[in-house]
Write a protein that holds these residues in place. Structure first.
Motif: not given
Ligand code: UGY
Ligand code: MN
Length: 246
Positions: A138-156
């Protein structure tokens, strides 16, 4: 004493909520010195498996994958893993993906270490070699913003490559964030809440959920979630991907 006749667990035709109060140990060959809770299985209609392993110090989780690949994620604690000729220490929030026909051994557990697993029968894809052993974290710096909402982030956690027929992602909702639509899709999910609390809507039922809860969503189960509470709500989830729809 309170009568122990209540639970938030629900098992329905196209979804399930499994809360830790109802977990019962299963014995799995080769997985010794540990408690194994089978959270999602074909017995509820799922096309994949999800387990939670809680190991004692002398625990050993060993075997050889056959037709199913297994993804192991350290939810808490640490251990050693030997797989594909590599020996590594695995710490909290690190994972190893074990492909088909591969021997694996987890041992040297800190008491209470928890491993989450997702397993699925691998569907080969013509022209692509099956994936190999893979480590990551898990690496939060790798997470991408989801649906243009900065409050939602997904890391694959697994690569976006056609050889992989499953995805495992970490989805972080900031407090108050919510999915911008009700998703209804052919892909299936299994998930475990790693942190925080939320309201999850599954097939028009609204469920309060929190860290430690597991969820199964069958194909086409309408799904929506909103984070509640003062800390981010975080879950790790499985999704079948990259194959011709049946
Ligand atoms: O990838 C997904 O389908 C994801 N957005 N679904 C979910 O979190 N319930
Ligand atoms: Mn979804």
């Amino acid at each position: 004493m309170q009568i122990p006749a209540f639970t938030r667990s629900v098992v329905a035709r196209n979804h399930a909520i499994l809360t830790p109060d109802g977990y019962i140990n299963s014995n799995v060959p080769g997985w010794t010195g540990c408690t194994v809770n089978v959270l999602v299985s074909e017995h509820m209609g799922a096309g994949f498996g999800q387990t939670l392993i809680t190991a004692r110090e002398n625990g050993q989780v060993t075997g050889r994958t056959a037709t199913a690949q297994i993804f192991f994620y350290v939810v808490r604690g640490e251990c050693q893993v030997s797989v594909g000729g590599t020996v590594r220490l695995l710490k909290t929030d690190q994972f190893v993906y074990v492909p088909i026909e591969q021997e694996y051994l987890f041992d040297r557990f800190d008491a209470g270490t928890q491993l989450l697993t997702f397993h699925k029968v691998y569907e080969p894809l013509a022209g692509h070699l099956a994936p190999e052993v893979m480590f990551g974290e898990k690496d939060d710096s790798e997470a991408r913003v989801h649906c243009n909402d900065e409050g939602l982030r997904i890391q694959a956690l697994l690569p976006h490559k056609p050889a992989f027929d499953m995805a495992v992602n970490i989805f972080t909702y900031e407090p108050g964030a919510f999915l911008p639509l009700v998703e209804t899709h052919q892909m299936e999910h299994g998930l475990l809440y790693l942190q925080g609390q939320a309201i999850y809507m599954l097939n028009q039922q609204y469920y309060p959920v929190q860290q430690g809860d597991a969820i199964w969503m069958a194909p086409y189960c309408p799904q929506w979630a909103a984070a509640i509470g003062k800390e981010p709500s975080v879950y790790i989830y499985y999704k079948n991907i990259n194959r011709f729809p049946t």
